[in-house]
Design a protein around this motif. Structure first.
Motif, PDB file in Angstrom:
ATOM      1  N   GLU A  82       0.830  -1.207   0.000  1.00  0.00           N
ATOM      2  CA  GLU A  82       0.000   0.000   0.000  1.00  0.00           C
ATOM      3  C   GLU A  82       0.864   1.256   0.000  1.00  0.00           C
ATOM      4  O   GLU A  82       0.624   2.190  -0.764  1.00  0.00           O
ATOM      5  CB  GLU A  82      -0.933  -0.015   1.225  1.00  0.00           C
ATOM      6  N   LEU A  83       1.875   1.269   0.843  1.00  0.00           N
ATOM      7  CA  LEU A  83       2.767   2.431   0.907  1.00  0.00           C
ATOM      8  C   LEU A  83       3.539   2.608  -0.396  1.00  0.00           C
ATOM      9  O   LEU A  83       3.704   3.727  -0.887  1.00  0.00           O
ATOM     10  CB  LEU A  83       3.718   2.303   2.089  1.00  0.00           C
ATOM     11  N   ARG A  84       3.978   1.510  -0.971  1.00  0.00           N
ATOM     12  CA  ARG A  84       4.740   1.580  -2.215  1.00  0.00           C
ATOM     13  C   ARG A  84       3.866   2.065  -3.376  1.00  0.00           C
ATOM     14  O   ARG A  84       4.296   2.877  -4.191  1.00  0.00           O
ATOM     15  CB  ARG A  84       5.313   0.197  -2.531  1.00  0.00           C
ATOM     16  N   ARG A  85       2.634   1.583  -3.445  1.00  0.00           N
ATOM     17  CA  ARG A  85       1.754   1.941  -4.561  1.00  0.00           C
ATOM     18  C   ARG A  85       1.254   3.377  -4.486  1.00  0.00           C
ATOM     19  O   ARG A  85       1.016   4.000  -5.508  1.00  0.00           O
ATOM     20  CB  ARG A  85       0.524   1.019  -4.577  1.00  0.00           C
ATOM     21  N   ASN A  86       1.024   3.865  -3.287  1.00  0.00           N
ATOM     22  CA  ASN A  86       0.339   5.144  -3.146  1.00  0.00           C
ATOM     23  C   ASN A  86       1.192   6.283  -2.625  1.00  0.00           C
ATOM     24  O   ASN A  86       0.663   7.323  -2.252  1.00  0.00           O
ATOM     25  CB  ASN A  86      -0.908   4.966  -2.276  1.00  0.00           C
ATOM     26  N   LEU A  87       2.488   6.100  -2.574  1.00  0.00           N
ATOM     27  CA  LEU A  87       3.395   7.208  -2.244  1.00  0.00           C
ATOM     28  C   LEU A  87       4.116   7.628  -3.519  1.00  0.00           C
ATOM     29  O   LEU A  87       4.766   6.810  -4.164  1.00  0.00           O
ATOM     30  CB  LEU A  87       4.424   6.770  -1.196  1.00  0.00           C
ATOM     31  N   ARG A  88       3.988   8.868  -3.880  1.00  0.00           N
ATOM     32  CA  ARG A  88       4.651   9.393  -5.065  1.00  0.00           C
ATOM     33  C   ARG A  88       5.827  10.270  -4.629  1.00  0.00           C
ATOM     34  O   ARG A  88       5.830  10.800  -3.517  1.00  0.00           O
ATOM     35  CB  ARG A  88       3.687  10.246  -5.904  1.00  0.00           C
ATOM     36  N   PRO A  89       6.817  10.450  -5.503  1.00  0.00           N
ATOM     37  CA  PRO A  89       7.963  11.286  -5.134  1.00  0.00           C
ATOM     38  C   PRO A  89       7.566  12.704  -4.721  1.00  0.00           C
ATOM     39  O   PRO A  89       8.131  13.267  -3.788  1.00  0.00           O
ATOM     40  CB  PRO A  89       8.809  11.318  -6.418  1.00  0.00           C
ATOM     41  N   HIS A  90       6.540  13.269  -5.361  1.00  0.00           N
ATOM     42  CA  HIS A  90       6.139  14.631  -5.013  1.00  0.00           C
ATOM     43  C   HIS A  90       5.332  14.714  -3.708  1.00  0.00           C
ATOM     44  O   HIS A  90       5.014  15.803  -3.249  1.00  0.00           O
ATOM     45  CB  HIS A  90       5.360  15.283  -6.170  1.00  0.00           C
ATOM     46  N   ASP A  91       5.022  13.549  -3.090  1.00  0.00           N
ATOM     47  CA  ASP A  91       4.340  13.534  -1.786  1.00  0.00           C
ATOM     48  C   ASP A  91       5.312  13.795  -0.640  1.00  0.00           C
ATOM     49  O   ASP A  91       4.892  13.880   0.513  1.00  0.00           O
ATOM     50  CB  ASP A  91       3.629  12.193  -1.558  1.00  0.00           C
ATOM     51  N   ARG A  92       6.612  13.869  -0.939  1.00  0.00           N
ATOM     52  CA  ARG A  92       7.679  14.144   0.036  1.00  0.00           C
ATOM     53  C   ARG A  92       7.680  13.152   1.202  1.00  0.00           C
ATOM     54  O   ARG A  92       7.918  13.525   2.344  1.00  0.00           O
ATOM     55  CB  ARG A  92       7.589  15.575   0.557  1.00  0.00           C
ATOM     56  N   GLY A  93       7.363  11.880   0.903  1.00  0.00           N
ATOM     57  CA  GLY A  93       7.431  10.838   1.918  1.00  0.00           C
ATOM     58  C   GLY A  93       6.279  10.837   2.906  1.00  0.00           C
ATOM     59  O   GLY A  93       6.277  10.081   3.867  1.00  0.00           O
ATOM     60  N   ILE A  94       5.270  11.682   2.690  1.00  0.00           N
ATOM     61  CA  ILE A  94       4.121  11.753   3.599  1.00  0.00           C
ATOM     62  C   ILE A  94       2.958  10.996   2.961  1.00  0.00           C
ATOM     63  O   ILE A  94       2.486  11.343   1.874  1.00  0.00           O
ATOM     64  CB  ILE A  94       3.721  13.219   3.879  1.00  0.00           C
ATOM     65  N   ASP A  96      -0.793  10.075   2.615  1.00  0.00           N
ATOM     66  CA  ASP A  96      -2.106  10.678   2.872  1.00  0.00           C
ATOM     67  C   ASP A  96      -3.166   9.620   2.583  1.00  0.00           C
ATOM     68  O   ASP A  96      -3.303   9.157   1.447  1.00  0.00           O
ATOM     69  CB  ASP A  96      -2.285  11.894   1.966  1.00  0.00           C
ATOM     70  N   GLY A  97      -3.913   9.208   3.605  1.00  0.00           N
ATOM     71  CA  GLY A  97      -4.899   8.142   3.465  1.00  0.00           C
ATOM     72  C   GLY A  97      -6.001   8.463   2.471  1.00  0.00           C
ATOM     73  O   GLY A  97      -6.412   7.611   1.683  1.00  0.00           O
ATOM     74  N   ASP A  98      -6.506   9.706   2.487  1.00  0.00           N
ATOM     75  CA  ASP A  98      -7.581  10.085   1.570  1.00  0.00           C
ATOM     76  C   ASP A  98      -7.089  10.083   0.124  1.00  0.00           C
ATOM     77  O   ASP A  98      -7.772   9.587  -0.776  1.00  0.00           O
ATOM     78  CB  ASP A  98      -8.129  11.471   1.925  1.00  0.00           C
ATOM     79  N   LEU A  99      -5.920  10.627  -0.086  1.00  0.00           N
ATOM     80  CA  LEU A  99      -5.340  10.661  -1.428  1.00  0.00           C
ATOM     81  C   LEU A  99      -5.033   9.233  -1.913  1.00  0.00           C
ATOM     82  O   LEU A  99      -5.288   8.890  -3.063  1.00  0.00           O
ATOM     83  CB  LEU A  99      -4.064  11.508  -1.432  1.00  0.00           C
ATOM     84  N   ALA A 100      -4.513   8.412  -1.017  1.00  0.00           N
ATOM     85  CA  ALA A 100      -4.205   7.021  -1.370  1.00  0.00           C
ATOM     86  C   ALA A 100      -5.481   6.273  -1.749  1.00  0.00           C
ATOM     87  O   ALA A 100      -5.488   5.480  -2.705  1.00  0.00           O
ATOM     88  CB  ALA A 100      -3.517   6.325  -0.207  1.00  0.00           C
ATOM     89  N   HIS A 101      -6.561   6.534  -1.025  1.00  0.00           N
ATOM     90  CA  HIS A 101      -7.827   5.862  -1.322  1.00  0.00           C
ATOM     91  C   HIS A 101      -8.345   6.303  -2.691  1.00  0.00           C
ATOM     92  O   HIS A 101      -8.826   5.477  -3.476  1.00  0.00           O
ATOM     93  CB  HIS A 101      -8.849   6.165  -0.229  1.00  0.00           C
ATOM     94  N   ALA A 102      -8.235   7.588  -2.976  1.00  0.00           N
ATOM     95  CA  ALA A 102      -8.661   8.094  -4.290  1.00  0.00           C
ATOM     96  C   ALA A 102      -7.824   7.467  -5.402  1.00  0.00           C
ATOM     97  O   ALA A 102      -8.359   7.084  -6.450  1.00  0.00           O
ATOM     98  CB  ALA A 102      -8.544   9.614  -4.320  1.00  0.00           C
TER      99      ALA A 102
END
Length: 171
Positions: A82-94, A96-102
């Motif tokens: 989940e962390l690998r799929r929904n973390l993007r480089p421009h998220d700066r390592g943070i 976000d559950g709502d963004l990940a769900h979207a």
């Protein structure tokens, strides 16, 4: 109405028919299910919005993947994926559950209309065979022999693809 995500029972109430009639109509029209299920009705196979929000909260406290998995009652590989799929480089390592769900919902496969509702000729052929009291196995065998695959470079029928010569495939 079902295509908008309303369940069969709610659609029956809105139209003013009985549930039995509604289910029959639904079956007669290809059995289209509701487009989307409510969050509470979803399978536990997928992470829910609440679980993703909890991952974000626990990740914000710098907890390890295994500890997050233990607290959620999920496999560590699920959390890691989940962390690998929904973390993007421009998220700066943070995370976000709502963004990940979207993002996950956007990646989810869109519902396809059932084959028999897309192909009226096939539906009519099968309906005719059923009225003649053919078994599903007999109908399947008949279709394998008579319906072309539609793929270029293959022989005319599915059964013959196993036995056709190179010259036939080249045509």
């Amino acid at each position: 109405m079902l295509q908008t995500g309303v369940g069969t029972v709610a659609a029956c109430e809105a139209v003013g028919i009985t549930r039995k009639t509604g289910y029959r109509w639904r079956a007669e029209n290809g059995g289209l299910p509701p487009a989307r299920l409510a969050e509470s009705a979803r399978s536990t196979r997928f992470l829910s919005l609440l679980e993703r929000q909890r991952i974000a909260s626990l990740r914000g406290r710098d907890l390890a993947v295994r500890e997050i998995a233990r607290r959620l009652g999920r496999s560590p590989s699920t959390i890691s994926r989940e962390l690998r799929r929904n973390l993007r480089p421009h998220d700066r390592g943070i995370y976000d559950g709502d963004l990940a769900h979207a993002r996950a919902r956007k990646r989810a496969r869109r519902p396809r209309r059932p084959l028999l509702s897309r192909e009226p000729e096939l539906r009519q052929l099968i309906q005719g065979k059923l009225e003649e009291e053919w078994s599903p196995a007999q109908i399947a065998a008949h279709l394998r022999r008579s319906i072309p695959t539609g793929r270029p470079g293959t022989c005319a029928t599915r059964r013959s693809t196993r036995h056709c010569s190179t010259a036939e495939k080249a045509v």
